[in-house]
Design an enzyme around this catalytic site. Sequence first.
Site, mmCIF file in Angstrom:
data_model
loop_
_atom_site.group_PDB
_atom_site.id
_atom_site.type_symbol
_atom_site.label_atom_id
_atom_site.label_comp_id
_atom_site.label_asym_id
_atom_site.label_seq_id
_atom_site.Cartn_x
_atom_site.Cartn_y
_atom_site.Cartn_z
ATOM 1 N N ASP A 340 10.387 3.805 -7.525
ATOM 2 C CA ASP A 340 9.266 2.918 -7.178
ATOM 3 C C ASP A 340 9.072 2.845 -5.669
ATOM 4 O O ASP A 340 8.643 1.818 -5.144
ATOM 5 C CB ASP A 340 9.528 1.495 -7.691
ATOM 6 C CG ASP A 340 9.992 1.476 -9.122
ATOM 7 O OD1 ASP A 340 9.264 2.015 -9.958
ATOM 8 O OD2 ASP A 340 11.078 0.929 -9.408
ATOM 9 N N SER A 365 7.164 0.959 -0.509
ATOM 10 C CA SER A 365 7.777 0.229 -1.608
ATOM 11 C C SER A 365 6.641 -0.150 -2.546
ATOM 12 O O SER A 365 5.742 -0.892 -2.173
ATOM 13 C CB SER A 365 8.456 -1.021 -1.074
ATOM 14 O OG SER A 365 8.877 -1.804 -2.153
ATOM 15 N N ARG A 366 6.684 0.419 -3.754
ATOM 16 C CA ARG A 366 5.516 0.255 -4.624
ATOM 17 C C ARG A 366 5.468 -1.081 -5.361
ATOM 18 O O ARG A 366 4.419 -1.485 -5.800
ATOM 19 C CB ARG A 366 5.430 1.419 -5.610
ATOM 20 C CG ARG A 366 4.876 2.665 -4.945
ATOM 21 C CD ARG A 366 4.606 3.758 -5.946
ATOM 22 N NE ARG A 366 5.722 4.663 -6.057
ATOM 23 C CZ ARG A 366 5.940 5.693 -5.256
ATOM 24 N NH1 ARG A 366 5.096 5.948 -4.276
ATOM 25 N NH2 ARG A 366 6.975 6.468 -5.414
ATOM 26 N N VAL A 367 6.596 -1.758 -5.523
ATOM 27 C CA VAL A 367 6.539 -3.031 -6.242
ATOM 28 C C VAL A 367 7.120 -4.206 -5.463
ATOM 29 O O VAL A 367 6.831 -5.357 -5.762
ATOM 30 C CB VAL A 367 7.251 -2.954 -7.622
ATOM 31 C CG1 VAL A 367 6.553 -2.006 -8.532
ATOM 32 C CG2 VAL A 367 8.710 -2.592 -7.480
#
Length: 509
Positions: A340, A365-367
Site C-alpha cells: 500500500d 503512502s496509499r492509505v
Amino acid sequence: MLTAMLDDTMNTIRTVIRDTRPTLKRQETGTVLQVGGGIARVSGLASVASEELVRFPDGVLGVAINLEPDVVGIMLLGDSDRLNAGIRVTATGRETDAPVGDSLLGRVIDATGRVLDGGKPIDIHERRPIERPAPEIIERSPVTTPLETGIKAIDALIPVGRGQRELILGDRQTGKTSVAIDTIINQRGKGVACVYCAVGQRATSVAKVVETLRQHRALEHTLVVVASDDDPPGLRYITPYAATTMAEYFMEQGRDALIVYDDLTRHARAYRELSLLLRRPPGREAYPGDIFFIHSRLLERSTHLRPEFGGGSLTALPIVETQAQDISAYIPTNLISITDGQLYLSPTLFQKGLLPAIHVGKSVSRVGGKTQHPSLRAVASDLRLAYSQFEELETFARFSTRLDKETRATIERGRRVREVLKQTEHHPLRASEQAGILSAVNAGLLDDLPVDRVAEAEQCVQQALVAKLPELCDRMDRGEKLHKEQWEKIHGVIRQALAGMQPREGSPG
Ligand code: ATP
Ligand code: MG
C-alpha cells in the site's frame, strides 16, 4: 449344552475383535536418492502431501514440496552434511508449523522454534501451520489508527497506518534496516508486538540488530526470527511464513502487531535457488513463474480486522534491495504492486548526509494519510509543497545567480525544511515533538536562523514546549485536534525559545 457354550465363546471372541482398534499408526517411509544444495530427492513416499513435514534419521527436518509420480523433492530445514543416498525418510503426517505465544517475545529463534539466543528453552503451548489463508475481505476493516514510526519525514509526509503494508526499498547501505528498527524502537510502551524477520543476512548483521534492540529496551516487545545466509534455502524460504504465523497470533488476539521482513529480495533468491534445484522452469531473471504469488500470499495476511473479528491489526514493513536505483526491476515492481505504498531510500541523499535518506518525491503512502495525527496533518500539506517546490528550484538555481526575491525565499525555506527533516538513527520522536518544529518551519519562524543552527533550534523548541505547554503536548500525542489559538500559543513559546538561543561567537546574533 456344548453348542451353547461354543456359541457364547464365539460371541465373546467376535465382540473382542469388533471392539479392538489397532493402535498402530501407518507411517510411510522412503529412501533418499540424492542430496545436495539443500534439496533431497526421495522415492517411496507415495502418499506424502505437499508441505508435509518429513524427518531424516538424526532429527533433520524437511518439507515435501515437489510431488512427482515416483520421486518427491524435499527442501531441507537443517544441515545436510550427514545425509546421504540410501538413508530412510519418514513422513510425519504433520503440516509444517511454527510455535506461537507471548513467551516468544524477547527471544531470537528460527522458523521451527529452535532457540538461537543461548537462553533457556521456551515454553511452547501451541503450534500453528506456517501457511494460513489470509483473512477474507469481509473480515477486514479500513486502516484507522496511525502506526507511529517516530521518524519526522515518515510520520509527517508518508504516514503509515496500523494494518498497512509499506515497502521500504533502496540500494545497499541506504538505511533500510535502520528505518525499520527505529519503528520497532518507537513501539516501546505502545502495546504493539513486533516481529523482526531476518532472511539471508549475515549472522553478524542480525546480532547487531538484536543488540540495538536490547540497548533501546525494545527487545521486550520484539521477537526475532532468523534464517541467516548459511542456512539452507528451504529454511530461508519458509522463515517469513513462519514469522507471519507468529505475528498473526497477536493480531488474532485483538492486539496490534508489526512485522518487518528484512529482506524479501533474499527471500526471492532462496526460492529461485530451490526452484532451479528442483528443475522447475525458469522465467524472467531465472525466477520461477509463481514468484509473485509467494510474496502476495505472504503480504495479504497483514491487515486490520473488523471489531467482530477481534479488531487486531498486523502492519507489514517488507524491505527490498534495489540494484543501481532500479526500482522497476522484477522483484521490486512485484512488491510495489502488492503493498500500500513505499518508502524509497536514495543513495544520493545518503551520500550527502541527509539522513534518513527518504526521497519524498518517490515515496508514497496509499492509505496511511487518513490515519495521521491531526497535529501532523495540519503541517503536512504545506511542508510537502514547500519541499517539492524547493527540490525543483534548487537544481535550476545552481545555474543562475540572479534570483528574484520570491524564489530566493522558497529556496531558503526549503533548505530549512530539509534540515528539520534530518534525524539521527534510534532517536524516535513523539508526535508533539515532531509537530512543534515542523509547524515552526512552516510558519517561517526559522527563516532568519542560519541553516546550520536548525538542529540546535530544534532542541530548544522541544525543551521549551515540554516545559511550558505540557498539556498541549499531551493532547497532540493523544491525537487531538488543536484550535487556531492553541497553535498561536505554541508559536509564541517557540518564538520565545528561538529568541533566547545563545548568539554564536563571532556572529552578529
Ligand atoms: P544493507 O543493504 O546492508 O542491509 P541497509 O540499507 O539496511 O543496508 P542500514 O544498515 O540500516 O542500511 O544503514 C547503513 C548505515 O547507515 C549504518 O551504519 C547505519 O548506522 C547508518 N545510518 C542509517 N540511518 C542513519 C541515520 N538516520 N543517521 C545516522 N546513521 C544512519
Ligand atoms: Mg539492512
